[in-house]
Scaffold this motif. Structure first.
Motif, PDB file in Angstrom:
ATOM      1  N   ALA A 214      48.650  79.233  -6.162  1.00 42.23           N
ATOM      2  CA  ALA A 214      48.433  77.804  -6.413  1.00 42.23           C
ATOM      3  C   ALA A 214      49.522  77.309  -7.349  1.00 42.23           C
ATOM      4  O   ALA A 214      49.688  77.842  -8.458  1.00 42.23           O
ATOM      5  N   SER A 215      50.268  76.316  -6.920  1.00 43.19           N
ATOM      6  CA  SER A 215      51.339  75.750  -7.724  1.00 43.19           C
ATOM      7  C   SER A 215      50.757  74.783  -8.757  1.00 43.19           C
ATOM      8  O   SER A 215      49.597  74.346  -8.636  1.00 43.19           O
ATOM      9  N   PRO A 216      51.529  74.431  -9.791  1.00 47.90           N
ATOM     10  CA  PRO A 216      51.050  73.415 -10.745  1.00 47.90           C
ATOM     11  C   PRO A 216      50.662  72.109 -10.053  1.00 47.90           C
ATOM     12  O   PRO A 216      49.722  71.429 -10.485  1.00 47.90           O
ATOM     13  N   LYS A 217      51.361  71.755  -8.973  1.00 51.50           N
ATOM     14  CA  LYS A 217      50.999  70.542  -8.231  1.00 51.50           C
ATOM     15  C   LYS A 217      49.603  70.675  -7.621  1.00 51.50           C
ATOM     16  O   LYS A 217      48.813  69.722  -7.635  1.00 51.50           O
ATOM     17  N   ASP A 218      49.293  71.869  -7.104  1.00 46.24           N
ATOM     18  CA  ASP A 218      47.959  72.096  -6.540  1.00 46.24           C
ATOM     19  C   ASP A 218      46.882  71.932  -7.605  1.00 46.24           C
ATOM     20  O   ASP A 218      45.826  71.326  -7.355  1.00 46.24           O
ATOM     21  N   ILE A 219      47.134  72.479  -8.786  1.00 43.27           N
ATOM     22  CA  ILE A 219      46.147  72.388  -9.867  1.00 43.27           C
ATOM     23  C   ILE A 219      45.986  70.945 -10.319  1.00 43.27           C
ATOM     24  O   ILE A 219      44.875  70.488 -10.632  1.00 43.27           O
TER      25      ILE A 219
ATOM     26  N   SER B 112      34.371  82.442  -7.520  1.00 45.02           N
ATOM     27  CA  SER B 112      34.126  82.367  -6.080  1.00 45.02           C
ATOM     28  C   SER B 112      35.103  81.451  -5.363  1.00 45.02           C
ATOM     29  O   SER B 112      35.037  81.323  -4.142  1.00 45.02           O
ATOM     30  N   VAL B 113      36.014  80.800  -6.093  1.00 46.58           N
ATOM     31  CA  VAL B 113      36.966  79.877  -5.488  1.00 46.58           C
ATOM     32  C   VAL B 113      38.158  80.658  -4.948  1.00 46.58           C
ATOM     33  O   VAL B 113      38.851  81.344  -5.689  1.00 46.58           O
ATOM     34  N   LEU B 114      38.389  80.552  -3.635  1.00 45.83           N
ATOM     35  CA  LEU B 114      39.551  81.203  -3.026  1.00 45.83           C
ATOM     36  C   LEU B 114      40.769  80.287  -3.013  1.00 45.83           C
ATOM     37  O   LEU B 114      41.876  80.713  -3.323  1.00 45.83           O
ATOM     38  N   LEU B 115      40.580  79.038  -2.631  1.00 49.21           N
ATOM     39  CA  LEU B 115      41.663  78.057  -2.608  1.00 49.21           C
ATOM     40  C   LEU B 115      41.191  76.850  -3.400  1.00 49.21           C
ATOM     41  O   LEU B 115      40.344  76.089  -2.920  1.00 49.21           O
ATOM     42  N   PRO B 116      41.681  76.651  -4.624  1.00 51.56           N
ATOM     43  CA  PRO B 116      41.202  75.514  -5.431  1.00 51.56           C
ATOM     44  C   PRO B 116      41.368  74.186  -4.715  1.00 51.56           C
ATOM     45  O   PRO B 116      40.452  73.364  -4.694  1.00 51.56           O
ATOM     46  N   VAL B 117      42.520  73.943  -4.120  1.00 49.03           N
ATOM     47  CA  VAL B 117      42.729  72.740  -3.331  1.00 49.03           C
ATOM     48  C   VAL B 117      43.868  73.001  -2.356  1.00 49.03           C
ATOM     49  O   VAL B 117      44.845  73.679  -2.692  1.00 49.03           O
ATOM     50  N   ILE B 118      43.714  72.508  -1.133  1.00 49.17           N
ATOM     51  CA  ILE B 118      44.726  72.730  -0.102  1.00 49.17           C
ATOM     52  C   ILE B 118      44.568  71.637   0.959  1.00 49.17           C
ATOM     53  O   ILE B 118      43.468  71.092   1.134  1.00 49.17           O
ATOM     54  N   GLY B 119      45.637  71.302   1.644  1.00 52.12           N
ATOM     55  CA  GLY B 119      45.567  70.316   2.699  1.00 52.12           C
ATOM     56  C   GLY B 119      44.711  70.798   3.853  1.00 52.12           C
ATOM     57  O   GLY B 119      44.737  71.978   4.223  1.00 52.12           O
TER      58      GLY B 119
END
Length: 523
Positions: A186-191, A341-348
């Protein structure tokens, strides 16, 4: 293995952890003792009886005893052993507690390395079995290599292979120079996107309000009065001032959400280590969680209101054990799941299935067409909230009409009616979203199910195996039964994540199909 286990002690740095926990647990008592001493000193006055120094000395002695003695005794009496087949833990002076956990029962291994333990190369470990956290074993301070040793022993017992030497393992994921590339980072942009699209930050306003109510009793009266007068003064200045104040509060809450997200998810990365998923995250406190893929109970793709508008989603897994090691509960959009339990915090949403194919290829996730179970059944979803909404609107209208004939309107009653109307509108919106989204699709020759629905205003797509479904409950009412309409609930073996697949209303033919799927033998 025969004979006495080879016992090990916790690292001496464990005293720091034990002291911190003791001080935190006793903080309220310490404050109470301090207030009692200060009250007695003020009552004695400057010409008191000279009891103040004695009271201070006694209070300090009590505080030292409470904070120091229990942690030292706990550290001295705690030991653990890693045998060929099981982990053994013992603790206690007068009342000895002994807990044993077979390696093949381990559902998650979670390590936490706070900043004050990192110089020692020490981590806190929580080894979780299925079920409640009461069955977990916590090792407050051990060498980081113990996690790798536990993973090796668990793998050798699960797959019935020869134990892997620690040197054969992949390097710990906290090592930035590891030659093994993560399957997702996860990049800083994703966070940043996660923080700005996490509507749970709105709940922080209620937390701040509750915190203020708790501390206002112990703050100086002049400070409480000045703060309340300032807030009331803002509201008295008109709509523009209220709007500016609300905007300021939202900005502050967004900043809190941003800081919290970076503290929890900075450096977020996922590795595959054989049958295990290894998740690393954290800015100040480094946390590494090992999740056996075979222990994952479900996969959820979640989209709250903001993320739907931005075409983003969050992916988390349902776990059979609480994977935590001294970490505070971290909330995602529904406020119930731990960050472990979070696999992908945020993604398109256009990338999620491609990324999940690398993270969990065993689950073979792909977009499918689901059968909408609520089609044609809108009245069963919306009738109750519609009646409640009409009743609240009628009450609010009556109160507002009354204010036109009275000089002093019943303000508290009007506020209560307005809040009730808003609550009914919320209920109506959540039911309408359920009606439009609830459905299912049977996958893999009926071995798996994909269920869609909504929790509040968050869209949820959940995939799970038939073996994870614990039971099947179908219910109806006297007015539903003649029309062949039923409700279905299927509890899952999940301790963290969505614990049941439910449908508010569906045709009896759909319920029969689901029950047949659930009770059929696995092929």
């Amino acid at each position: 293995m025969t004979g006495e286990p080879q016992w090990r002690r916790l690292h001496p740095a464990g005293l720091i952890v034990a002291l911190a926990k003791s001080a935190k647990a006793l903080a309220g008592l310490i404050v109470a003792i301090g207030m009692i001493v200060m009250g007695r000193m003020s009552s004695d006055g400057p010409n008191g009886s000279g009891m103040a120094p004695m009271l201070i000395g006694i209070a300090l002695a009590i505080v030292v005893m409470l904070v120091l003695v229990a942690p030292i005794v706990q550290w001295l009496t705690t030991r653990y052993a890693l045998t060929d087949r099981e982990l053994i833990w013992e603790s206690g002076l007068f009342f000895r507690n002994r807990r044993t956990m077979s390696y093949d029962r381990i559902h998650a291994i979670n390590s936490v390395s706070p900043w004050y333990l990192q110089p020692f190369g020490v981590v806190g470990l929580t080894i979780s079995a299925g079920g409640s956290s009461e069955s977990d074993i916590t090792l407050d301070a051990v060498d980081a290599a113990v996690q790798l040793e536990l993973e090796s022993l668990r793998a050798s017992n699960v797959f019935d292979t020869q134990a892997i030497e620690p040197s054969e393992h992949i390097e710990p994921v906290r090592d930035a120079q590891s030659e093994h590339a993560p399957v997702f980072t996860a990049s800083p942009k994703d966070i940043l996107l996660y923080a700005l699209s996490d509507i749970a930050f709105l709940a922080s306003a209620l937390v701040i309000w509750g915190f203020w109510n708790r501390i206002s009793d112990v703050l100086p009266g002049w400070l409480v009065r000045r703060t309340e007068d300032t807030v009331l003064g803002v509201f008295a200045q008109g709509v523009l001032a209220i709007a500016m104040f609300a905007l300021f509060c939202v900005i502050v809450m967004l900043m809190v959400s941003l800081v919290s997200a970076f503290l929890r998810f900075y450096g977020f990365a996922i590795w595959r280590r054989g049958d295990d998923l290894v998740i690393s995250r954290g800015l100040i406190t480094k946390q590494v969680t090992t999740l056996p893929v075979s222990r994952i109970q479900s996969v959820e793709i979640r989209r709250n209101m903001l993320r739907r508008l931005l075409h983003l989603c969050t992916v988390r897994v349902g776990l059979s054990a609480v994977a935590g090691a001294g970490d505070d509960d971290d909330d995602d959009d529904d406020g119930n799941a731990r960050s472990a339990s979070v696999l992908l915090p945020v993604i398109g949403t256009d990338r999620v299935y491609d990324v999940m194919a690398r993270v969990l290829p065993e689950w073979d996730l792909a977009p499918v067409r689901t059968h909408r179970t609520g089609r044609g059944l809108g009245r069963y979803y919306l009738a109750a909230p519609l009646v409640a909404l009409l009743a609240s609107l009628t009450a609010l209208s009556a109160i507002l009409l009354r204010t036109r004939t009275q000089w002093h309107p019943p303000f508290p009653l009007a506020v209560a009616a307005a809040l009730a109307t808003l609550a009914m509108l919320w209920w109506m919106a959540t039911r309408a979203l359920k009606w439009r989204t609830e459905g299912f699709a049977l996958l893999d020759g009926s071995h798996r199910i994909e269920a869609t629905g909504a929790e509040q205003l968050t869209l949820v797509t959940l995939v799970t195996h038939r073996s994870r479904v614990q039971s099947f409950t179908r219910s109806t009412t006297a007015w539903r039964e003649p029309h062949g309409v039923e409700s279905v609930n299927m509890p899952l073996f999940v301790a963290v994540g969505t614990s049941a697949v439910g449908f508010h209303a569906m045709h009896r033919a759909d319920a029969n199909r689901l029950e047949e799927w659930m009770t059929s033998e696995a092929g």
